[in-house]
Design a protein around this motif. Structure first.
Motif, PDB file in Angstrom:
ATOM      1  N   ASP A 173      12.552   0.798   4.630  1.00  0.00           N
ATOM      2  CA  ASP A 173      11.358   0.757   3.770  1.00  0.00           C
ATOM      3  C   ASP A 173      10.697  -0.599   3.935  1.00  0.00           C
ATOM      4  N   CYS A 174       9.501  -0.722   3.376  1.00  0.00           N
ATOM      5  CA  CYS A 174       8.774  -1.988   3.453  1.00  0.00           C
ATOM      6  C   CYS A 174       7.584  -1.941   2.505  1.00  0.00           C
ATOM      7  N   ASN A 175       6.866  -3.046   2.431  1.00  0.00           N
ATOM      8  CA  ASN A 175       5.623  -3.096   1.657  1.00  0.00           C
ATOM      9  C   ASN A 175       4.438  -2.791   2.575  1.00  0.00           C
ATOM     10  N   THR A 176       3.445  -2.114   2.014  1.00  0.00           N
ATOM     11  CA  THR A 176       2.249  -1.809   2.790  1.00  0.00           C
ATOM     12  C   THR A 176       1.036  -1.816   1.848  1.00  0.00           C
ATOM     13  N   ILE A 177      -0.146  -1.723   2.424  1.00  0.00           N
ATOM     14  CA  ILE A 177      -1.366  -1.722   1.617  1.00  0.00           C
ATOM     15  C   ILE A 177      -1.957  -0.312   1.621  1.00  0.00           C
ATOM     16  N   LEU A 178      -2.135   0.241   0.424  1.00  0.00           N
ATOM     17  CA  LEU A 178      -2.701   1.579   0.274  1.00  0.00           C
ATOM     18  C   LEU A 178      -3.811   1.524  -0.779  1.00  0.00           C
ATOM     19  N   HIS A 179      -5.029   1.883  -0.374  1.00  0.00           N
ATOM     20  CA  HIS A 179      -6.192   1.852  -1.274  1.00  0.00           C
ATOM     21  C   HIS A 179      -6.368   0.469  -1.907  1.00  0.00           C
ATOM     22  N   GLY A 180      -6.129  -0.581  -1.081  1.00  0.00           N
ATOM     23  CA  GLY A 180      -6.343  -1.939  -1.552  1.00  0.00           C
ATOM     24  C   GLY A 180      -5.225  -2.509  -2.392  1.00  0.00           C
ATOM     25  N   GLU A 181      -4.172  -1.755  -2.631  1.00  0.00           N
ATOM     26  CA  GLU A 181      -3.047  -2.248  -3.417  1.00  0.00           C
ATOM     27  C   GLU A 181      -1.783  -2.311  -2.551  1.00  0.00           C
ATOM     28  N   ILE A 182      -0.973  -3.302  -2.855  1.00  0.00           N
ATOM     29  CA  ILE A 182       0.309  -3.437  -2.148  1.00  0.00           C
ATOM     30  C   ILE A 182       1.334  -2.544  -2.827  1.00  0.00           C
ATOM     31  N   ASN A 199       4.251  -7.920   7.354  1.00  0.00           N
ATOM     32  CA  ASN A 199       5.282  -8.756   7.968  1.00  0.00           C
ATOM     33  C   ASN A 199       6.150  -9.442   6.919  1.00  0.00           C
ATOM     34  N   GLY A 200       7.444  -9.445   7.175  1.00  0.00           N
ATOM     35  CA  GLY A 200       8.380 -10.114   6.278  1.00  0.00           C
ATOM     36  C   GLY A 200       8.881  -9.260   5.141  1.00  0.00           C
ATOM     37  N   THR A 201       8.421  -8.009   5.055  1.00  0.00           N
ATOM     38  CA  THR A 201       8.855  -7.139   3.939  1.00  0.00           C
ATOM     39  C   THR A 201       9.712  -5.966   4.410  1.00  0.00           C
ATOM     40  N   ILE A 202      10.020  -5.941   5.700  1.00  0.00           N
ATOM     41  CA  ILE A 202      10.731  -4.788   6.265  1.00  0.00           C
ATOM     42  C   ILE A 202      12.228  -4.852   5.935  1.00  0.00           C
ATOM     43  N   ASN A 203      12.771  -3.745   5.456  1.00  0.00           N
ATOM     44  CA  ASN A 203      14.215  -3.597   5.251  1.00  0.00           C
ATOM     45  C   ASN A 203      14.746  -2.557   6.243  1.00  0.00           C
ATOM     46  N   TYR A 204      15.912  -2.865   6.806  1.00  0.00           N
ATOM     47  CA  TYR A 204      16.478  -1.981   7.820  1.00  0.00           C
ATOM     48  C   TYR A 204      17.682  -1.228   7.275  1.00  0.00           C
TER      49      TYR A 204
END
Length: 637
Positions: A173-182, A199-204
């Motif tokens: 999982d990770c963080n991403t931007i959807l409709h202007g929100e993280i 970048n920097g939010t990816i979990n493996y």
């Protein structure tokens, strides 16, 4: 015309044999200075045997990792200092000691009978270590044979793998931007919606590479812990048998046969290291690996940490194989006037240069592995078993013609291990020879083969499904501070009780008179610096001692207790032998202790012609009859 000939007056070490059966020991030859114990056939046999003994698996799988971990190139500063202050002084002392008296690690303590238990401790620890060390050689043999396949069996997740096996890292999982929100989302949602991770939010996901699962599931068939012994892994048992057969074959004539074998086993690993280095240097990402090892990633500030200096001292100490008894044993077969001083310096320098050289070969290929798998070098670097049987095989599997490189690497590990094993077994047979010379003269081959057979059966516990836990347990206890205790007592006994200046005079009998300036450095080290460093390492090791574990597997309480029993069994002979010597001595308690702190009446150079005025009083009770005129005339035609 016949004439009477008296034994011992022909030439140094050459006595006429009045035994009409003319029995001959394969360990000695007519050209030997010491016809009873035998000598190395030439200087090259000795030097290569010493290099082979000192240069072992640790030079390849431990030193490069320590260098990377402790500041890269900056680590070479404490490493070199510890070589000069602790490693070389002890190395020179043991080589001189063995050569002077031509005795093994137990009998050499005629120099100080009270401390003879130190020699016994060295031999027992060497016995424990040789049991598991040959198991590691068996691992190398298994991987060597496994390399004879078109596709390396650990190059992919084959039928033996489970759901956690993967050649690449799998994003969880990770963080991403959807409709202007993280937002935080699992990776399947992100890919299905054509989104990208910040970048920097990816979990493996927790995955294991094929080489790791192959090592645990196939090679070792590893159980859950020491409690679950399981069955003997038959192919490892066969590899162990083969390794002992190789050792027995190389040593069946003692130093006369092993001295020839080492011309190949000690030199060829350098050829393989050079081949691996050249191949590694041509790969993409190799420079990144080398920079992590000793380049721009070097961190001079790490030298402010005590742990770095401790690591440097312990690596030098164990790498040179001091206080194991092997240096004394191998040097005991030198001719009396051999220049052991230059030998000691040469072997120590070769050992350390080899360690540094091996690091380049290891890190260049690990750098390529990091490049291919898109990971930082720090995530692919490891030490010990994980480097030799997981990380490096994984890296080799990614190369073109990977079976060839895998074969070369494991053949190199095999040769490095065998060299050290030859010397350790020679230490044991030398000890037996000193105690039972007549037996070894007639039955050297059966005794050597019998010893190898016994050690093979003792090692079978290490090729069960819990075998790796036993290997790690013996290494954790026996190859640790037990050797440090022996080393501390050795230098204290020889320098402070026997007498450092007296010992220097003994050395000068062999290598010639030297100036006071020449001995200034050695006196500083022997009298103060080296003992203090050894004590500091010993105290540090005891204070930072932790319960043994293998990876994430903790040992049961009874396993730790077994480890303590092993090391107690090794060191308890030091007080036991001291007490026995004192009890057998004459006089009151103080007089008995004092007499046990004096050299035995038979201490000195082995051959009468080397004793000079200083040791003219020495007569070995066992050899007393040799110095008497025979009652039956001996006629030499």
């Amino acid at each position: 015309m016949g004439m009477l000939s008296l034994p011992g007056f022909l030439s140094c070490g050459k006595k006429k044999d009045f035994n009409l059966t003319n029995e001959k020991d394969a360990h000695s030859s007519d050209s030997d200075e010491n016809s009873e114990r035998g000598n190395w056939s030439n200087k090259g046999d000795y030097l290569l045997s010493m290099v082979g003994y000192a240069v072992g698996l640790g030079n390849v799988w431990r030193f490069p990792y320590l260098t990377y971990q402790n500041g890269g190139g900056a680590f070479l500063i404490p490493y070199t200092l510890m070589l000069a202050l602790a490693g070389l002084p002890l190395f020179f002392m043991e080589c001189s000691l063995g050569q002077f008296a031509s005795l093994g690690p137990v009998s050499i303590w005629r120099i100080l009978p009270l401390f003879q238990g130190v020699g016994i401790t060295m031999v027992i620890i060497s016995t424990f270590v040789t049991i598991y060390y040959n198991v590691i050689i068996a691992y190398a043999l298994y991987y060597l044979f496994a390399s004879f396949q078109k596709v390396l069996p650990w190059s992919d997740c084959f039928s033996w793998a489970d759901e956690f096996c993967s050649k690449t890292r799998i994003v969880s999982d990770c963080n991403t931007i959807l409709h202007g929100e993280i937002i935080h989302a699992n990776y399947s949602f992100i890919t299905s919606n054509n989104l990208t991770c910040i970048n920097g939010t990816i979990n493996y996901k927790p995955v294991q590479f094929p080489s790791e699962q192959y090592w645990n599931k196939v090679a070792l068939q590893r159980s859950s812990g020491l409690d679950e012994t399981g069955r003997i892994v038959w192919y490892l048992a066969l590899c162990l048998l083969l390794s002992w057969m190789i050792v027995g074959a190389a040593l069946f004539k003692g130093i006369k046969s092993s001295g020839k074998v080492v011309y190949f086993t000690a030199l060829f690993p350098y050829v393989i290291l050079l081949i691996l280095l050249v191949r590694g240097a041509t790969l993409e990402g190799a420079l990144d690996g080398i920079e992590y090892y000793i380049g721009r990633q070097s961190n001079i500030t790490k030298l402010m940490e005590a742990e770095v200096w401790k690591d440097a001292a312990t690596q030098i100490f164990y790498s040179l194989s001091v206080a194991w008894g092997g240096l004394v044993a191998l040097s005991s077969y030198n001719k009396f006037h051999n220049n052991c001083y230059s030998d000691a310096i040469l072997v120590c320098v070769i050992n350390c240069v080899t360690s540094i050289f091996a690091g380049f070969a290891i890190f260049s290929i690990l750098g390529h592995m990091a490049f291919v798998s898109e990971r930082p070098v720090s995530e692919v670097v490891d030490s010990g078993f994980d480097l030799a049987f997981v990380a490096y095989p994984e890296a080799l599997s990614k190369l073109p013609v990977s079976p060839l490189w895998s074969f070369l690497f494991f053949f190199m590990l095999l040769l490095l291990g065998l060299d050290s094993q030859f010397a350790t077994i020679e230490t044991l047979t030398t000890t037996i020879q000193d105690i039972y010379p007549k037996v070894m003269k007639k039955l050297r081959m059966p005794v050597t083969l019998g010893l190898c057979t016994l050690l093979f059966f003792l090692g079978l516990i290490c090729v069960t499904q819990a075998g790796i836990y036993w290997v790690n347990l013996i290494d954790h206890f026996c190859a640790g501070w037990g050797i440090l205790i022996a080393a501390v007592l050795e230098i204290i006994g020889i320098i402070y009780i026997y007498g450092g200046n007296r010992f220097i005079e003994d050395i000068e009998m062999m290598i010639g008179k030297k100036s006071r300036l020449f001995w200034l450095w050695w006196r500083m080290c022997w009298f103060f610096i080296t003992p203090v460093l050894l004590m500091a390492i010993l105290v540090w090791s005891l204070v930072t001692f932790s319960r043994p574990s293998y990876g994430s597997v903790l040992y049961p309480t009874w396993g730790t207790a077994v480890g303590w029993c092993m090391i107690i069994f090794c060191v308890i002979w030091i007080p036991i032998v001291a007490i026995v010597k004192i009890v057998k001595a004459e006089g009151n308690l103080v007089q008995r202790i004092v007499s046990c702190c004096r050299p035995a009446v038979n201490w000195g150079p082995y051959l009468e012609c080397h004793r000079g005025e200083r040791y003219s009083h020495v007569v070995d009770p066992k050899k007393k009859k040799e110095h008497e005129i025979p009652t039956v005339s001996a006629v030499v035609y």
